[in-house]
Write an enzyme that holds these catalytic residues in place. Structure first.
Site, PDB file in Angstrom:
ATOM      1  CB  THR A 144      25.230  16.304 -20.408  1.00  0.00           C
ATOM      2  OG1 THR A 144      26.054  17.286 -21.041  1.00  0.00           O
ATOM      3  CG2 THR A 144      25.737  16.048 -18.996  1.00  0.00           C
TER       4      THR A 144
ATOM      5  CD  GLU B 264      11.844  -1.562 -14.696  1.00  0.00           C
ATOM      6  OE1 GLU B 264      11.563  -2.767 -14.670  1.00  0.00           O
ATOM      7  OE2 GLU B 264      11.896  -0.838 -13.683  1.00  0.00           O
TER       8      GLU B 264
ATOM      9  NE  ARG C 212      18.955  19.566 -16.583  1.00  0.00           N
ATOM     10  CZ  ARG C 212      19.697  20.646 -16.798  1.00  0.00           C
ATOM     11  NH1 ARG C 212      19.218  21.669 -17.469  1.00  0.00           N
ATOM     12  NH2 ARG C 212      20.917  20.723 -16.327  1.00  0.00           N
TER      13      ARG C 212
ATOM     14  CE  LYS D  60      26.616  19.935 -18.396  1.00  0.00           C
ATOM     15  NZ  LYS D  60      27.708  19.386 -17.554  1.00  0.00           N
TER      16      LYS D  60
ATOM     17  CE1 TYR E  41       9.465   2.213 -14.834  1.00  0.00           C
ATOM     18  CE2 TYR E  41       7.373   3.174 -14.148  1.00  0.00           C
ATOM     19  CZ  TYR E  41       8.717   2.940 -13.930  1.00  0.00           C
ATOM     20  OH  TYR E  41       9.323   3.449 -12.817  1.00  0.00           O
TER      21      TYR E  41
ATOM     22  CG  ASP F 229      32.233  13.614 -18.366  1.00  0.00           C
ATOM     23  OD1 ASP F 229      31.436  14.025 -19.239  1.00  0.00           O
ATOM     24  OD2 ASP F 229      32.026  13.714 -17.144  1.00  0.00           O
TER      25      ASP F 229
HETATM   26  C1  LIG Z   1      27.689  18.689 -16.410  1.00  0.00           C
HETATM   27  C2  LIG Z   1      28.688  17.588 -16.277  1.00  0.00           C
HETATM   28  C3  LIG Z   1      28.326  16.330 -15.783  1.00  0.00           C
HETATM   29  C4  LIG Z   1      27.041  16.033 -15.075  1.00  0.00           C
HETATM   30  O1  LIG Z   1      25.910  16.258 -15.680  1.00  0.00           O
HETATM   31  P1  LIG Z   1      24.516  16.367 -14.890  1.00  0.00           P
HETATM   32  O2  LIG Z   1      23.574  16.193 -15.998  1.00  0.00           O
HETATM   33  O3  LIG Z   1      24.508  17.692 -14.242  1.00  0.00           O
HETATM   34  O4  LIG Z   1      24.476  15.245 -13.897  1.00  0.00           O
HETATM   35  C5  LIG Z   1      29.274  15.317 -15.801  1.00  0.00           C
HETATM   36  N1  LIG Z   1      30.508  15.551 -16.257  1.00  0.00           N
HETATM   37  C6  LIG Z   1      30.906  16.752 -16.686  1.00  0.00           C
HETATM   38  C7  LIG Z   1      32.305  16.931 -17.154  1.00  0.00           C
HETATM   39  C8  LIG Z   1      30.016  17.824 -16.696  1.00  0.00           C
HETATM   40  O5  LIG Z   1      30.432  19.024 -17.095  1.00  0.00           O
END
Ligand SMILES: *Cc1c(COP(=O)(O)O)cnc(C)c1O
Length: 416
Positions: free
Chosen positions: A222, A53, A231, A225, A51, A196
């Site tokens: 993220t 925090e 993740r 990807k 932990y 994003d």
């Molecule tokens: C995949 C994605 C997210 C969210 O990601 P998670 O890990 O699935 O919560 C946010 N914004 C965009 C543009 C995405 O493609």
């Protein structure tokens, strides 16, 4: 995994079968990838037991001597790789990262403006079903009929609704975004610019997609990807927003960070800074373009006509088959992807008109242009025989054969 096999044979068996599935099918889901064995070792480590925090040097619990080093390393690598003034590597995933940004800058009911979900935006950019659309006043911009983003219209809308946050980013837009243009619109409208880059962060890291960092106030991403990590997620921002962002992540939205994930992110960031990753990112785009060309030559209608990133959106209306029917048949044939709405879709979201394809995962296992051409050929064969299970089984066998020659990272042991 001999401990797992002993302790819990049922879960062990599911994992073994999932590994087999990931090995012998062609994974074209645009948001998926294969992490390295090193990343998996870090995420499977004893760091999950701790932990922590707080932040490095300012924790609420003792025993952080090594966790602090791991997190500081991840932060330093993120800042260096992306040229960011500040990095927070604690968000549990992309959605909580965006939520933290909203918490940092918005009050309930404030206006945000992002790309509409059916036009390629993300749920967290203000979709009605999402907390981003329920707690905030969400406006959305759409694409032109051609599928291309019209910046004049984004500007008009931004000046009309005066969002606190203007969001640039997507889950299904196959083109490059003009971040400088977004910056100018945000300035004119008095908005913060949030980019994003969840989908294309790996392409930015590899230098084949423009970096939003010079233009955005805040960048979320993220890590799993195109960036090919575990993740998780990160928030990158200007120093002036650092305190607000950190406070919004913890204690605003989250409790203890997932230290095993942080370690995996640190490893992935090191990998992403390597020359090999640059080559990887370039090949992802080349592969997506090769697949796009293979589909166009077979009469497929691609939204915007092609791609300049890792993903492709196919409008199947001229093929007389729905997105879901095609996706199911393709999965049965060993080609895994998802059905997807196309701009101005007249079908329901659960069974839309399109399919979305991505080249990130197959490139990680070594596919090049020749394999992408073959993939395009298989896709066409299956879509022409959506209810012919014999054709699907034959393609599935051919795919298993090909996959033997392209072991996925972390799954090399499955090659016969
Ligand atoms: C995949 C994605 C997210 C969210 O990601 P998670 O890990 O699935 O919560 C946010 N914004 C965009 C543009 C995405 O493609």
């Amino acid at each position: 995994m001999h401990y797992l096999r002993e302790q819990d044979p049922e879960i062990y068996e599911y994992i073994v079968q999932e590994e087999q599935r990931q090995h012998e099918k062609i994974r074209l889901i645009a948001s998926e990838n294969y992490t390295s064995r090193a990343v998996m070792e870090a995420t499977g480590s004893a760091l999950t037991n701790k932990y922590s925090e707080g932040y490095p040097g300012k924790r609420y619990y003792e025993g952080q001597q090594l966790i602090d080093k791991v997190e500081a390393k991840a932060i330093e690598r993120a800042k260096t790789l992306f040229g960011a003034e500040h990095a927070n590597v604690q968000p549990y995933s992309g959605s909580p990262a965006n939520l933290a940004v909203y918490l940092a800058f918005l009050k309930p009911g404030d206006t945000i403006l992002g790309m509409a979900l059916p036009h390629g935006g993300h749920l967290t950019h203000g979709a009605k079903v999402s907390i981003s659309g329920k707690f905030f006043h969400a406006e959305s911009y759409e694409l032109d009929r051609s599928g291309i983003l019209n910046y004049d219209k984004v500007r008009e809308q931004a000046l009309a609704c005066r969002p606190k946050i203007l969001i640039a980013g997507f889950s299904a837009y196959p083109r490059i975004l003009d971040f400088e243009r977004f910056r100018r619109i945000a300035d004119e409208a008095g908005a913060l610019l949030l980019v994003d880059m969840a989908h294309f962060a790996g392409l930015v890291a590899g230098g084949v997609y423009p970096s939003p960092l010079p233009y955005a106030d805040v960048v979320t991403t993220t890590t799993h990807k195109t960036l090919r990590g575990p993740r998780g997620a990160m928030i990158l921002c200007k120093e002036q927003h650092a305190a607000a962002i950190d406070k919004a992540v913890f204690p605003g939205c989250q409790g203890g960070p997932h230290n095993h994930t942080t370690a995996g992110i640190a490893v992935a960031l090191k990998e992403a800074a390597s020359p090999a990753f640059k080559a990887y990112a370039a090949q992802v785009v080349n592969n997506a373009q090769a697949l796009a060309a293979a589909l166009v030559s077979r009469g497929y209608n691609l939204v915007t006509g092609g791609t300049d990133n890792h993903l492709i959106l196919v409008d199947l209306n001229n093929k007389g088959v729905s997105g879901r029917t095609a996706a199911k048949a393709l999965d049965a044939a060993g080609l895994v992807l998802n059905c997807n709405a196309v701009p101005f879709d007249t079908r329901k979201p659960f069974d839309p008109s399109g399919i979305r394809l991505g080249a990130a995962a197959v490139t990680s296992r070594g596919f090049r242009e020749a394999q992408m051409e073959q993939v395009g050929k298989w896709i066409d064969t299956v879509i022409q025989h959506c209810d012919d299970t014999a054709v699907q089984a034959k393609v599935a066998d051919e795919i298993k054969e090909l996959c033997q020659d392209f072991p996925a990272p972390g799954l090399e042991h499955l090659v016969r």
